[in-house]
Design an enzyme around this catalytic site. Structure first.
Site, PDB file in Angstrom:
ATOM      1  N   ARG A  65      81.385 -22.883 114.153  1.00  0.00           N
ATOM      2  CA  ARG A  65      81.308 -21.579 113.501  1.00  0.00           C
ATOM      3  C   ARG A  65      81.062 -20.497 114.537  1.00  0.00           C
ATOM      4  O   ARG A  65      80.151 -20.616 115.355  1.00  0.00           O
ATOM      5  CB  ARG A  65      80.202 -21.546 112.448  1.00  0.00           C
ATOM      6  CG  ARG A  65      80.548 -22.427 111.279  1.00  0.00           C
ATOM      7  CD  ARG A  65      79.621 -22.279 110.126  1.00  0.00           C
ATOM      8  NE  ARG A  65      79.920 -23.347 109.191  1.00  0.00           N
ATOM      9  CZ  ARG A  65      79.174 -23.678 108.149  1.00  0.00           C
ATOM     10  NH1 ARG A  65      78.072 -23.003 107.898  1.00  0.00           N
ATOM     11  NH2 ARG A  65      79.523 -24.653 107.360  1.00  0.00           N
ATOM     12  N   SER A 104      81.491 -21.338 105.347  1.00  0.00           N
ATOM     13  CA  SER A 104      80.631 -21.624 104.209  1.00  0.00           C
ATOM     14  C   SER A 104      79.914 -20.407 103.645  1.00  0.00           C
ATOM     15  O   SER A 104      80.541 -19.480 103.170  1.00  0.00           O
ATOM     16  CB  SER A 104      79.631 -22.713 104.591  1.00  0.00           C
ATOM     17  OG  SER A 104      78.935 -23.153 103.463  1.00  0.00           O
ATOM     18  N   HIS A 105      78.591 -20.400 103.755  1.00  0.00           N
ATOM     19  CA  HIS A 105      77.785 -19.354 103.136  1.00  0.00           C
ATOM     20  C   HIS A 105      77.690 -18.108 104.014  1.00  0.00           C
ATOM     21  O   HIS A 105      77.037 -17.146 103.641  1.00  0.00           O
ATOM     22  CB  HIS A 105      76.376 -19.879 102.869  1.00  0.00           C
ATOM     23  CG  HIS A 105      75.724 -20.402 104.110  1.00  0.00           C
ATOM     24  ND1 HIS A 105      76.126 -21.569 104.714  1.00  0.00           N
ATOM     25  CD2 HIS A 105      74.746 -19.910 104.886  1.00  0.00           C
ATOM     26  CE1 HIS A 105      75.400 -21.766 105.795  1.00  0.00           C
ATOM     27  NE2 HIS A 105      74.554 -20.772 105.932  1.00  0.00           N
ATOM     28  N   LYS A 131      86.317 -27.234 110.588  1.00  0.00           N
ATOM     29  CA  LYS A 131      85.722 -28.557 110.760  1.00  0.00           C
ATOM     30  C   LYS A 131      86.732 -29.625 110.421  1.00  0.00           C
ATOM     31  O   LYS A 131      87.661 -29.408 109.646  1.00  0.00           O
ATOM     32  CB  LYS A 131      84.457 -28.705 109.924  1.00  0.00           C
ATOM     33  CG  LYS A 131      84.665 -28.921 108.470  1.00  0.00           C
ATOM     34  CD  LYS A 131      83.323 -29.117 107.771  1.00  0.00           C
ATOM     35  CE  LYS A 131      83.558 -29.089 106.278  1.00  0.00           C
ATOM     36  NZ  LYS A 131      82.382 -29.334 105.488  1.00  0.00           N
ATOM     37  N   ASP A 167      80.749 -25.706  98.145  1.00  0.00           N
ATOM     38  CA  ASP A 167      79.980 -26.955  98.170  1.00  0.00           C
ATOM     39  C   ASP A 167      78.515 -26.752  97.781  1.00  0.00           C
ATOM     40  O   ASP A 167      77.806 -27.721  97.537  1.00  0.00           O
ATOM     41  CB  ASP A 167      80.109 -27.688  99.520  1.00  0.00           C
ATOM     42  CG  ASP A 167      79.722 -26.842 100.713  1.00  0.00           C
ATOM     43  OD1 ASP A 167      79.359 -25.660 100.521  1.00  0.00           O
ATOM     44  OD2 ASP A 167      79.794 -27.365 101.846  1.00  0.00           O
ATOM     45  N   THR A 192      69.331 -33.062 108.551  1.00  0.00           N
ATOM     46  CA  THR A 192      70.044 -31.984 107.863  1.00  0.00           C
ATOM     47  C   THR A 192      71.544 -32.058 108.166  1.00  0.00           C
ATOM     48  O   THR A 192      71.936 -32.245 109.316  1.00  0.00           O
ATOM     49  CB  THR A 192      69.487 -30.632 108.338  1.00  0.00           C
ATOM     50  OG1 THR A 192      68.133 -30.531 107.887  1.00  0.00           O
ATOM     51  CG2 THR A 192      70.293 -29.477 107.797  1.00  0.00           C
ATOM     52  N   GLU A 199      70.400 -31.752  99.436  1.00  0.00           N
ATOM     53  CA  GLU A 199      69.677 -30.990 100.452  1.00  0.00           C
ATOM     54  C   GLU A 199      68.993 -29.811  99.778  1.00  0.00           C
ATOM     55  O   GLU A 199      69.472 -29.297  98.768  1.00  0.00           O
ATOM     56  CB  GLU A 199      70.634 -30.461 101.513  1.00  0.00           C
ATOM     57  CG  GLU A 199      71.317 -31.543 102.317  1.00  0.00           C
ATOM     58  CD  GLU A 199      72.033 -30.951 103.514  1.00  0.00           C
ATOM     59  OE1 GLU A 199      71.445 -30.943 104.605  1.00  0.00           O
ATOM     60  OE2 GLU A 199      73.167 -30.471 103.351  1.00  0.00           O
ATOM     61  N   GLU A 200      67.910 -29.368 100.412  1.00  0.00           N
ATOM     62  CA  GLU A 200      67.172 -28.238  99.862  1.00  0.00           C
ATOM     63  C   GLU A 200      67.977 -26.935  99.899  1.00  0.00           C
ATOM     64  O   GLU A 200      67.618 -25.967  99.247  1.00  0.00           O
ATOM     65  CB  GLU A 200      65.856 -28.049 100.622  1.00  0.00           C
ATOM     66  CG  GLU A 200      65.958 -27.979 102.143  1.00  0.00           C
ATOM     67  CD  GLU A 200      66.726 -26.814 102.691  1.00  0.00           C
ATOM     68  OE1 GLU A 200      66.534 -25.705 102.159  1.00  0.00           O
ATOM     69  OE2 GLU A 200      67.509 -26.998 103.631  1.00  0.00           O
ATOM     70  N   SER A 201      69.047 -26.929 100.690  1.00  0.00           N
ATOM     71  CA  SER A 201      69.842 -25.715 100.903  1.00  0.00           C
ATOM     72  C   SER A 201      70.917 -25.548  99.824  1.00  0.00           C
ATOM     73  O   SER A 201      72.040 -25.177 100.135  1.00  0.00           O
ATOM     74  CB  SER A 201      70.473 -25.761 102.288  1.00  0.00           C
ATOM     75  OG  SER A 201      71.167 -26.986 102.459  1.00  0.00           O
ATOM     76  N   LYS A 211      79.086 -32.206  99.690  1.00  0.00           N
ATOM     77  CA  LYS A 211      78.327 -31.681  98.578  1.00  0.00           C
ATOM     78  C   LYS A 211      79.278 -30.873  97.687  1.00  0.00           C
ATOM     79  O   LYS A 211      80.329 -30.447  98.148  1.00  0.00           O
ATOM     80  CB  LYS A 211      77.138 -30.867  99.056  1.00  0.00           C
ATOM     81  CG  LYS A 211      77.430 -29.724 100.010  1.00  0.00           C
ATOM     82  CD  LYS A 211      76.104 -29.174 100.533  1.00  0.00           C
ATOM     83  CE  LYS A 211      76.276 -27.904 101.368  1.00  0.00           C
ATOM     84  NZ  LYS A 211      76.565 -28.223 102.782  1.00  0.00           N
ATOM     85  N   ARG A 262      64.115 -22.036 110.522  1.00  0.00           N
ATOM     86  CA  ARG A 262      63.899 -22.440 109.135  1.00  0.00           C
ATOM     87  C   ARG A 262      62.530 -23.106 109.053  1.00  0.00           C
ATOM     88  O   ARG A 262      62.257 -24.077 109.768  1.00  0.00           O
ATOM     89  CB  ARG A 262      64.988 -23.398 108.666  1.00  0.00           C
ATOM     90  CG  ARG A 262      66.390 -22.838 108.809  1.00  0.00           C
ATOM     91  CD  ARG A 262      67.328 -23.386 107.758  1.00  0.00           C
ATOM     92  NE  ARG A 262      68.717 -23.080 108.032  1.00  0.00           N
ATOM     93  CZ  ARG A 262      69.305 -21.899 107.839  1.00  0.00           C
ATOM     94  NH1 ARG A 262      68.592 -20.884 107.402  1.00  0.00           N
ATOM     95  NH2 ARG A 262      70.588 -21.712 108.102  1.00  0.00           N
TER      96      ARG A 262
HETATM   97  C1  VG1 Z   1      72.575 -25.232 106.728  1.00  0.00           C
HETATM   98  C2  VG1 Z   1      71.689 -25.991 105.744  1.00  0.00           C
HETATM   99  C3  VG1 Z   1      72.097 -27.444 105.695  1.00  0.00           C
HETATM  100  C4  VG1 Z   1      73.586 -27.533 105.322  1.00  0.00           C
HETATM  101  C5  VG1 Z   1      74.409 -26.703 106.300  1.00  0.00           C
HETATM  102  C6  VG1 Z   1      75.867 -26.664 105.920  1.00  0.00           C
HETATM  103  O1  VG1 Z   1      72.433 -25.774 108.014  1.00  0.00           O
HETATM  104  O2  VG1 Z   1      70.346 -25.864 106.103  1.00  0.00           O
HETATM  105  O3  VG1 Z   1      71.305 -28.133 104.765  1.00  0.00           O
HETATM  106  O4  VG1 Z   1      74.021 -28.868 105.371  1.00  0.00           O
HETATM  107  O5  VG1 Z   1      73.926 -25.364 106.319  1.00  0.00           O
HETATM  108  O6  VG1 Z   1      76.050 -26.167 104.619  1.00  0.00           O
HETATM  109  P1  VG1 Z   1      71.495 -25.114 109.156  1.00  0.00           P
HETATM  110  O7  VG1 Z   1      71.716 -25.943 110.400  1.00  0.00           O
HETATM  111  O8  VG1 Z   1      71.929 -23.695 109.277  1.00  0.00           O
HETATM  112  O9  VG1 Z   1      70.107 -25.215 108.620  1.00  0.00           O
HETATM  113  V1  VG1 Z   1      77.417 -25.219 104.295  1.00  0.00           V
HETATM  114  O10 VG1 Z   1      77.480 -24.984 102.590  1.00  0.00           O
HETATM  115  O11 VG1 Z   1      77.098 -23.987 105.335  1.00  0.00           O
HETATM  116  O12 VG1 Z   1      78.677 -26.154 104.916  1.00  0.00           O
HETATM  117 CO    CO Z   2      79.201 -24.368 102.002  1.00  0.00          CO
END
Ligand code: VG1
Ligand code: CO
Length: 543
Positions: free
Chosen positions: A22, A113-114, A126, A281, A344, A363-365, A376, A496
């Site tokens: 990313r 993603s987010h 990816k 996801d 994670t 996951e908590e996220s 997910k 985090r």
């Molecule tokens: C974050 C979340 C993790 C998740 C990852 C990808 O990673 O904490 O739980 O698997 O994003 O999710 P990090 O390394 O920033 O804590 V997604 O929906 O961004 O593919």
């Molecule tokens: Co995502």
């Protein structure tokens, strides 16, 4: 077919993180940047000759251009066939499903993603392996090594394919099949959940709001919730995927999905609210004036999954990432099934699912999913909740209260400190790591440290070891603090801080999490000397 071999040089920083590579979109658009990484993927696989790949993304800015480049490079590397979502659209779970359904050699998913999208925001790429899951560490390390040694890439001279037209096309000698991005995924959901019961609940007046946040899940939500389950048109809002997500931050949490939160706490709120992220996801699940923390959602799903037809036989086991709360562990113990704790990132669940040792992961996220795919899956979690509510005839709040009264409550929160100076953040964690052996027995805000370590994971299936996956400090009363740096950000460092405290009940189950966690939060700030190292006293985002 004219194959051009382009000389190139390695580009620093092409190291995949928690979920692929990313970077800022402008970085990806630099000369050779995307091409180098795509060639590295093919090289790490031992070549693409004769292979079939699924290709798609979350529709963000540069998605369509990147897909045309990847198709030309796949053709030049001898791939036999690529399956592409119409308009370049595929949610991450839908891509995972197509990889498995078509028994392909893997897939390339374009998403950050987010993270926000647009020319000045983020882009990502990816590789998913033939099981449909994100490439495990061994594969991402091989891709990184290939990127570091790259000297040339191959690309054909060809016209763009028409991404809007479903059906067979070609690039050079490679077949390209443009498919409906939603249909196969929606069919899969119908095999897992009791659509008739959910449809009847909706017909009886149960109201849903689904916020697609102008990202990839719009078309999926419309087809499944509105067309197949009969929810009224307009149930899905922000339903058109846009290259910049309409300026939104497509992260389904109370901070970024504020419009949905306001509606669920407003007058005449719907019975159920949900949102998903950029690539579909993640999920956030809400009831009327009720927030379901992702860790609790995982536990509730584990306890109730047997109510959905696809899981009527029970769960083989469950898994959660280490920072995720222990709520699901309690359900697993009650069910007498194994519970695994992984680092994670969804890539760590793949082996456990492939080996049939777990059915459900989370996951908590805001990530939950099962072995129906190897990612997910946001809409899957939404449908699972709807199935549970239909089967139990209960509201979200009632299901949650009942759950806490049976199992106790794991108060939980994650505090994110964003845009930290990377060096200061690393110094802080290094100092804390060095102090871990001396912590047991010390007292912090009335809580005594029972154990402290840096989490390392040995995969029970392939024996691989992954170290330094977060610092964890556990207190004698069961409270827990975890600290780690994000592996998905594109600028500076994000700390985090994960906070948890268990209350067995029957009293004290209805507190506000931030209040219930106050001593744990205070202990974390002191233990890490957060202010001293970063100058920060309060987080940017609380979930
Ligand atoms: C974050 C979340 C993790 C998740 C990852 C990808 O990673 O904490 O739980 O698997 O994003 O999710 P990090 O390394 O920033 O804590 V997604 O929906 O961004 O593919
Ligand atoms: Co995502």
């Amino acid at each position: 077919m004219n194959i051009v071999t382009v000389p190139t040089e390695p580009i620093a920083g092409q190291k995949p993180g928690t979920s692929g590579l990313r970077k800022k979109t402008q970085v990806f658009m630099q000369r050779h940047y995307l091409e180098n990484f795509v060639q590295a993927i093919f090289d790490a696989l031992g070549g693409a000759a004769g292979k079939t790949f699924v290709i798609g993304g979350d529709g963000r800015y540069f998605n369509d251009r990147a897909i045309q480049v990847i198709l030309r490079m796949a053709a030049a590397n001898g791939a036999a066939r690529c399956i592409v979502g119409q308009g370049g659209i595929l949610s991450t779970p839908a891509a995972s499903h197509l990889i498995r359904l078509n028994a392909t050699d893997g897939g390339i998913v374009l998403s950050a993603s987010h993270n926000p999208g647009g020319p000045d925001e983020d882009f990502g790429i990816k590789f998913n392996t033939p099981n449909g899951g994100p490439a495990p560490e061994g594969v991402t390390a091989a891709i990184h090594a290939a990127a570091n040694g790259i000297r040339e890439y191959r690309i054909v001279e060809a016209q763009d394919i028409d991404l809007a037209r479903i059906g067979a096309q070609s690039v050079g000698r490679m077949a390209v099949e443009v498919v409906d991005p939603v249909a196969d995924y929606a069919d899969l959901m119908e095999t897992l959940f009791d659509f008739a019961a959910i449809r009847a609940m909706i017909a009886g007046g149960f109201r849903i709001r689904f916020d697609a946040m102008c990202a990839v899940t719009g078309p999926y939500g419309v087809e499944i919730l509105e067309n197949r389950l009969g929810a009224p048109r307009g149930t899905v809002v922000n339903r058109q995927p846009l290259p910049d997500f309409g300026g939104m931050h497509p992260d389904p949490n109370p901070v970024w999905a504020k419009m949905l939160m306001d509606e669920m706490w407003g007058a005449d709120a719907p019975d159920f609210g949900a949102a998903s992220d950029g690539d579909g996801d993640r999920n956030m699940v809400l009831g009327r004036e009720t927030y379901v923390s992702p860790s609790d959602s995982l536990a509730v799903i584990a306890a109730n999954a047997h109510l959905a037809p696809g899981y009527a036989g029970g769960l083989a086991g469950v898994a959660r990432s280490m920072p995720t709360s222990g709520a699901v562990d309690l359900v697993a113990a009650a069910l007498g099934i194994p519970c695994f704790e992984t680092p994670t990132g969804w890539k760590f669940f793949g082996n456990l699912m492939d080996a049939g040792r777990v059915t459900l992961c989370g996951e908590e996220s805001f990530g939950t999913g099962s072995d129906h795919v190897r990612e997910k899956d946001g809409l899957w979690a939404v449908l699972m909740w709807l199935n549970i509510l239909a089967a139990r005839g209960a509201s979200v709040a009632e299901v949650l209260e009942d759950h806490f009264s049976r199992h106790g409550r794991n108060y939980y929160s994650r505090h994110d400190f964003e845009a930290l100076d990377a060096a200061s953040a690393e110094t802080m964690l290094a100092a804390l790591a060095a102090s871990l052996p001396d912590l047991p027995g010390t007292e912090w805000h009335g809580q005594t440290v029972a154990a402290a370590d840096s989490f390392a994971y040995t995969d029970p299936v392939d024996g691989s070891l992954t170290e330094n996956q977060g610092l964890r400090i556990v207190f004698g009363n069961g409270a827990r603090i975890v600290l780690r740096l994000s592996g998905t950000g594109t600028s500076g460092a994000t700390l985090r801080l994960y906070l948890e405290r268990f209350v067995p009940g029957p009293d004290g189950l209805g507190e506000d999490p931030q209040t219930a966690l106050a001593p744990v939060i205070a202990a974390a700030h002191d233990l890490a000397d957060l202010h001293g190292h970063t100058g920060r006293t309060a987080p940017d985002v609380i979930t």
